[in-house]
Design a protein around this motif. Structure first.
Motif, PDB file in Angstrom:
ATOM      1  N   ALA A   1       0.788  -1.311  -0.067  1.00  0.00           N
ATOM      2  CA  ALA A   1       0.036  -0.041   0.011  1.00  0.00           C
ATOM      3  C   ALA A   1       0.874   1.260   0.149  1.00  0.00           C
ATOM      4  O   ALA A   1       1.990   1.168   0.429  1.00  0.00           O
ATOM      5  N   ARG A   2       0.312   2.344  -0.527  1.00  0.00           N
ATOM      6  CA  ARG A   2       1.031   3.708  -0.475  1.00  0.00           C
ATOM      7  C   ARG A   2       1.133   3.720   0.998  1.00  0.00           C
ATOM      8  O   ARG A   2       0.141   3.676   1.798  1.00  0.00           O
ATOM      9  N   ALA A   3       2.134   4.750   1.502  1.00  0.00           N
ATOM     10  CA  ALA A   3       2.657   4.997   2.641  1.00  0.00           C
ATOM     11  C   ALA A   3       1.666   5.891   3.223  1.00  0.00           C
ATOM     12  O   ALA A   3       1.574   5.975   4.505  1.00  0.00           O
ATOM     13  N   GLY A   4       0.918   6.753   2.536  1.00  0.00           N
ATOM     14  CA  GLY A   4      -0.007   7.518   2.987  1.00  0.00           C
ATOM     15  C   GLY A   4      -1.405   7.061   3.537  1.00  0.00           C
ATOM     16  O   GLY A   4      -2.280   7.927   4.005  1.00  0.00           O
ATOM     17  N   THR A   5      -1.423   6.028   3.071  1.00  0.00           N
ATOM     18  CA  THR A   5      -2.850   5.202   3.561  1.00  0.00           C
ATOM     19  C   THR A   5      -3.220   5.217   5.000  1.00  0.00           C
ATOM     20  O   THR A   5      -2.321   4.750   5.697  1.00  0.00           O
ATOM     21  N   ALA A   6      -4.234   5.732   5.204  1.00  0.00           N
ATOM     22  CA  ALA A   6      -4.715   5.350   6.859  1.00  0.00           C
ATOM     23  C   ALA A   6      -4.805   3.883   7.276  1.00  0.00           C
ATOM     24  O   ALA A   6      -5.331   3.227   6.312  1.00  0.00           O
ATOM     25  N   LEU A   7      -4.215   3.536   8.418  1.00  0.00           N
ATOM     26  CA  LEU A   7      -4.688   2.194   8.885  1.00  0.00           C
ATOM     27  C   LEU A   7      -6.004   1.884   8.641  1.00  0.00           C
ATOM     28  O   LEU A   7      -6.299   0.650   8.387  1.00  0.00           O
ATOM     29  N   THR A   8      -7.040   2.618   9.136  1.00  0.00           N
ATOM     30  CA  THR A   8      -8.379   2.185   9.021  1.00  0.00           C
ATOM     31  C   THR A   8      -8.844   1.846   7.689  1.00  0.00           C
ATOM     32  O   THR A   8      -9.683   0.898   7.390  1.00  0.00           O
ATOM     33  N   ASP A   9      -8.336   2.632   6.943  1.00  0.00           N
ATOM     34  CA  ASP A   9      -8.684   2.147   5.226  1.00  0.00           C
ATOM     35  C   ASP A   9      -7.783   0.901   4.954  1.00  0.00           C
ATOM     36  O   ASP A   9      -8.494   0.298   4.000  1.00  0.00           O
ATOM     37  N   LEU A  10      -6.803   0.733   5.274  1.00  0.00           N
ATOM     38  CA  LEU A  10      -6.081  -0.613   4.915  1.00  0.00           C
ATOM     39  C   LEU A  10      -6.896  -1.591   5.410  1.00  0.00           C
ATOM     40  O   LEU A  10      -7.285  -2.720   4.875  1.00  0.00           O
ATOM     41  N   ASN A  11      -7.306  -1.434   6.602  1.00  0.00           N
ATOM     42  CA  ASN A  11      -8.258  -2.641   7.481  1.00  0.00           C
ATOM     43  C   ASN A  11      -9.420  -2.997   6.498  1.00  0.00           C
ATOM     44  O   ASN A  11      -9.873  -4.073   6.347  1.00  0.00           O
ATOM     45  N   LEU A  12     -10.144  -1.904   5.930  1.00  0.00           N
ATOM     46  CA  LEU A  12     -11.422  -2.087   5.510  1.00  0.00           C
ATOM     47  C   LEU A  12     -11.044  -2.753   4.113  1.00  0.00           C
ATOM     48  O   LEU A  12     -11.812  -3.664   3.510  1.00  0.00           O
ATOM     49  N   ALA A  13     -10.047  -2.332   3.218  1.00  0.00           N
ATOM     50  CA  ALA A  13      -9.556  -2.810   2.095  1.00  0.00           C
ATOM     51  C   ALA A  13      -9.199  -4.318   2.241  1.00  0.00           C
ATOM     52  O   ALA A  13      -9.531  -5.280   1.462  1.00  0.00           O
ATOM     53  N   LEU A  14      -8.356  -4.561   3.192  1.00  0.00           N
ATOM     54  CA  LEU A  14      -8.115  -6.225   3.449  1.00  0.00           C
ATOM     55  C   LEU A  14      -9.087  -6.753   3.924  1.00  0.00           C
ATOM     56  O   LEU A  14      -9.338  -7.935   3.607  1.00  0.00           O
ATOM     57  N   GLU A  15     -10.152  -6.275   4.736  1.00  0.00           N
ATOM     58  CA  GLU A  15     -11.571  -7.183   5.042  1.00  0.00           C
ATOM     59  C   GLU A  15     -12.121  -7.552   3.602  1.00  0.00           C
ATOM     60  O   GLU A  15     -12.619  -8.463   3.641  1.00  0.00           O
ATOM     61  N   ARG A  16     -12.248  -6.610   2.666  1.00  0.00           N
ATOM     62  CA  ARG A  16     -12.653  -6.913   1.483  1.00  0.00           C
ATOM     63  C   ARG A  16     -12.089  -7.892   0.643  1.00  0.00           C
ATOM     64  O   ARG A  16     -12.561  -8.643  -0.038  1.00  0.00           O
ATOM     65  N   LEU A  17     -10.886  -7.972   0.845  1.00  0.00           N
ATOM     66  CA  LEU A  17     -10.044  -8.854   0.200  1.00  0.00           C
ATOM     67  C   LEU A  17      -9.911 -10.376   0.940  1.00  0.00           C
ATOM     68  O   LEU A  17      -9.388 -11.141   0.417  1.00  0.00           O
ATOM     69  N   GLY A  18     -10.471 -10.286   2.246  1.00  0.00           N
ATOM     70  CA  GLY A  18     -10.517 -11.356   3.047  1.00  0.00           C
ATOM     71  C   GLY A  18      -9.270 -11.810   3.651  1.00  0.00           C
ATOM     72  O   GLY A  18      -8.822 -12.923   3.986  1.00  0.00           O
ATOM     73  N   LEU A  19      -8.470 -10.704   3.861  1.00  0.00           N
ATOM     74  CA  LEU A  19      -7.391 -10.751   4.485  1.00  0.00           C
ATOM     75  C   LEU A  19      -7.232  -9.905   5.808  1.00  0.00           C
ATOM     76  O   LEU A  19      -8.132  -9.183   5.981  1.00  0.00           O
ATOM     77  N   SER A  20      -6.271 -10.107   6.658  1.00  0.00           N
ATOM     78  CA  SER A  20      -5.879  -9.328   7.849  1.00  0.00           C
ATOM     79  C   SER A  20      -4.514  -9.152   8.300  1.00  0.00           C
ATOM     80  O   SER A  20      -3.652  -9.944   7.848  1.00  0.00           O
ATOM     81  N   LEU A  21      -4.250  -7.930   8.852  1.00  0.00           N
ATOM     82  CA  LEU A  21      -2.979  -7.837   9.678  1.00  0.00           C
ATOM     83  C   LEU A  21      -3.056  -8.864  10.818  1.00  0.00           C
ATOM     84  O   LEU A  21      -3.905  -9.246  11.153  1.00  0.00           O
ATOM     85  N   HIS A  22      -1.712  -9.263  11.240  1.00  0.00           N
ATOM     86  CA  HIS A  22      -1.696 -10.151  12.426  1.00  0.00           C
ATOM     87  C   HIS A  22      -2.175  -9.537  13.747  1.00  0.00           C
ATOM     88  O   HIS A  22      -2.788  -9.996  14.544  1.00  0.00           O
ATOM     89  N   ASN A  23      -1.647  -8.163  13.712  1.00  0.00           N
ATOM     90  CA  ASN A  23      -1.788  -7.522  14.998  1.00  0.00           C
ATOM     91  C   ASN A  23      -1.807  -6.083  14.787  1.00  0.00           C
ATOM     92  O   ASN A  23      -1.353  -5.534  13.681  1.00  0.00           O
ATOM     93  N   MET A  24      -2.537  -5.295  15.772  1.00  0.00           N
ATOM     94  CA  MET A  24      -2.434  -3.847  15.634  1.00  0.00           C
ATOM     95  C   MET A  24      -2.797  -2.953  16.855  1.00  0.00           C
ATOM     96  O   MET A  24      -3.246  -3.988  17.880  1.00  0.00           O
ATOM     97  N   GLY A  25      -2.557  -1.860  17.102  1.00  0.00           N
ATOM     98  CA  GLY A  25      -2.870  -0.977  18.158  1.00  0.00           C
ATOM     99  C   GLY A  25      -4.395  -0.835  18.268  1.00  0.00           C
ATOM    100  O   GLY A  25      -5.094  -1.345  17.321  1.00  0.00           O
ATOM    101  N   ASP A  26      -4.813   0.037  19.352  1.00  0.00           N
ATOM    102  CA  ASP A  26      -6.124   0.442  19.367  1.00  0.00           C
ATOM    103  C   ASP A  26      -6.729   1.445  18.638  1.00  0.00           C
ATOM    104  O   ASP A  26      -7.864   1.960  18.839  1.00  0.00           O
ATOM    105  N   ILE A  27      -5.747   2.500  17.974  1.00  0.00           N
ATOM    106  CA  ILE A  27      -6.008   3.557  17.229  1.00  0.00           C
ATOM    107  C   ILE A  27      -5.682   3.144  15.627  1.00  0.00           C
ATOM    108  O   ILE A  27      -4.574   2.636  15.422  1.00  0.00           O
ATOM    109  N   ALA A  28      -6.822   3.583  14.654  1.00  0.00           N
ATOM    110  CA  ALA A  28      -6.289   3.292  13.458  1.00  0.00           C
ATOM    111  C   ALA A  28      -6.439   4.550  12.390  1.00  0.00           C
ATOM    112  O   ALA A  28      -6.411   4.580  11.076  1.00  0.00           O
TER     113      ALA A  28
END
Length: 440
Positions: free
Chosen positions: A87-114
């Motif tokens: 992903a491009r580096a300016g992508t917000a973590l919250t947007d990455l999470n939503l995009a990954l969900e649509r792809l059926g994918l996930s990060l392994h771990n993350m903090g509580d702010i996105a």
């Protein structure tokens, strides 16, 4: 196409730091970033790519040219064989999470702010708790950055591995990140168990909880014996089979109790500090037990609408709870009135030279005050305890450390400085904060 403006005020999320850059651009391509860096270098000026300002320090504060990240967002590539996403580096973590969900994918771990950008979150060592990798940077498979000489460098375990090894937590001092590649895994479901405990019970059971659950997060309410403990366990449920809290229950716990009511209590405590111990006792007893299951990123991430200031230290795992007990002793003996809970998390050792978990299992101790409260006596009173225990301050949170006393905390601090000399010999990416923590 780059757009440029003047007179822009940069301010971080907590409102504690601000700057007025002389020049502001919003690059939309790597080539435009290269051009901005080369112009800054030729003119003997500095340039910073800011994120969303969620660092509590001035680590991203621009001195001359500010590059906004908005034009460098979105997913670039998905490799299901290697199980990576770029992903491009300016992508917000919250947007990455939503995009990954649509792809059926996930990060392994993350903090509580996105809300952070990927570049800002990885560069400052943002982390969650537990798992096999707590930090976002430890989940990187590759990165691309523009150096202080305007060179585009791609790095991974096989391409420029010396850069990759160090630059995963680069503090914005080694280059401007333009894209990041993460290891990902199939979308998974977490079962969340939130429950109140007493101080004695929670600390006595902490090691067992960490061993039994994949992710454990503990909150202590100062001036009380009350804790709230969150344990998240990976399940065999398929996405779509989870049982999230009802909309009404989620609104009650996550919006009304954790944000609206809590924010009001914090404002009351600021106006009448003597009431804080009583408020904390009420808040601690108001917490209720609940269980639910949901997609991982929905469990990890919680809304944070009450603004605050924070100091967090990483201390060796084997002394973590003893350090917490000593911090409590000092708080109890003081006349401070602390309205925010103290947060306790754990992380396994990683191999990133400036990661706060480098080379050792870690307990993270995080201390907060409302955004309008002077933090200096409280944080300053606890910081010597944390430092003397071998603590390393979170790079994006408040601390008073300097290069001279940070260097002994990291075996490879010198390697980081050597790579900085190589990638940014003219200090195009410097600012006052980086000069303090890294030297000139």
């Amino acid at each position: 196409m780059t757009s440029a403006v003047r007179g822009h005020l940069w301010r971080n999320w907590s409102g504690l730091e601000e700057a007025v850059p002389r020049h502001v651009e919003t690059p939309t391509s790597v080539e435009e970033v290269v051009d901005a860096v080369r112009r800054a270098r030729a003119a003997g000026r500095t340039v910073k790519m800011t994120g969303t300002g969620h660092s509590f320090t001035a680590i991203a504060a621009p001195e001359h040219t500010l590059l906004c990240p908005d034009g460098l967002a979105g997913i670039l590539a998905v490799d299901r064989t290697a199980m990576t996403v770029t992903a491009r580096a300016g992508t917000a973590l919250t947007d990455l999470n939503l995009a990954l969900e649509r792809l059926g994918l996930s990060l392994h771990n993350m903090g509580d702010i996105a809300e952070q950008t990927l570049a800002g979150a990885t560069s400052t060592g943002t982390h969650g708790t537990g798992g096999t990798a707590a930090g976002l940077a430890a989940q990187l498979a590759g990165l691309e950055l523009v150096t202080g000489t305007g060179e585009v460098v791609r790095a991974s375990a096989t391409e420029n591995p010396d850069v990759f090894e160090v630059a995963r937590v680069g503090l914005g001092a080694l280059g401007i990140l333009t894209s990041l590649t993460f290891h990902v895994e199939p979308l998974f479901v977490l079962e969340a168990h939130e429950q109140p405990m007493t101080w004695d019970r929670g600390l006595a059971a902490y090691d067992d909880m960490v061993a039994a659950a994949h992710h454990v997060d503990l909150y202590w309410f100062p001036h009380t014996d009350r804790l709230m403990v969150k344990q998240n366990v990976r399940t065999d449920l398929d996405p779509g089979e989870q049982q999230p809290p009802s909309r009404a229950a989620a609104w009650w716990e996550d919006e009304l109790v954790s944000n609206t009511v809590f924010g009001g209590l914090c404002r009351l405590g600021e106006r009448a500090p003597a009431l804080v111990p009583h408020i904390n006792r009420v808040a601690g007893r108001a917490q209720s037990e609940r269980r639910y299951s949901d997609l991982a990123h929905r469990v990890f991430v919680t809304p944070r609408r009450v603004r605050f200031r924070e100091m967090e230290y990483a201390v060796p795992r084997e002394v973590g709870l003893d350090v917490l007990r000593e911090c409590r002793r000092v708080i109890d003996a003081s006349d401070w009135r602390i309205a925010f809970p103290v947060e306790v998390r754990t992380a396994r050792a990683d191999d990133i030279p400036l990661s706060t978990s480098y080379g050792r299992d870690t307990v993270y101790l995080a201390f907060h005050v409302p955004a309008g409260t002077d933090h200096r006596d409280y944080f300053g009173g606890l910081e010597p305890i944390l430092r003397d225990a071998g603590g390393r301050p979170h790079w994006g949170k408040l601390h008073t450390r300097t290069a001279a006393d940070l260097a002994p905390s990291y075996d490879r601090f010198g390697d980081f400085l050597a790579l900085r000399d190589r990638l940014d010999p003219d200090r195009v990416f410097a600012n006052e904060h980086l000069r303090r923590i890294l030297g000139d």
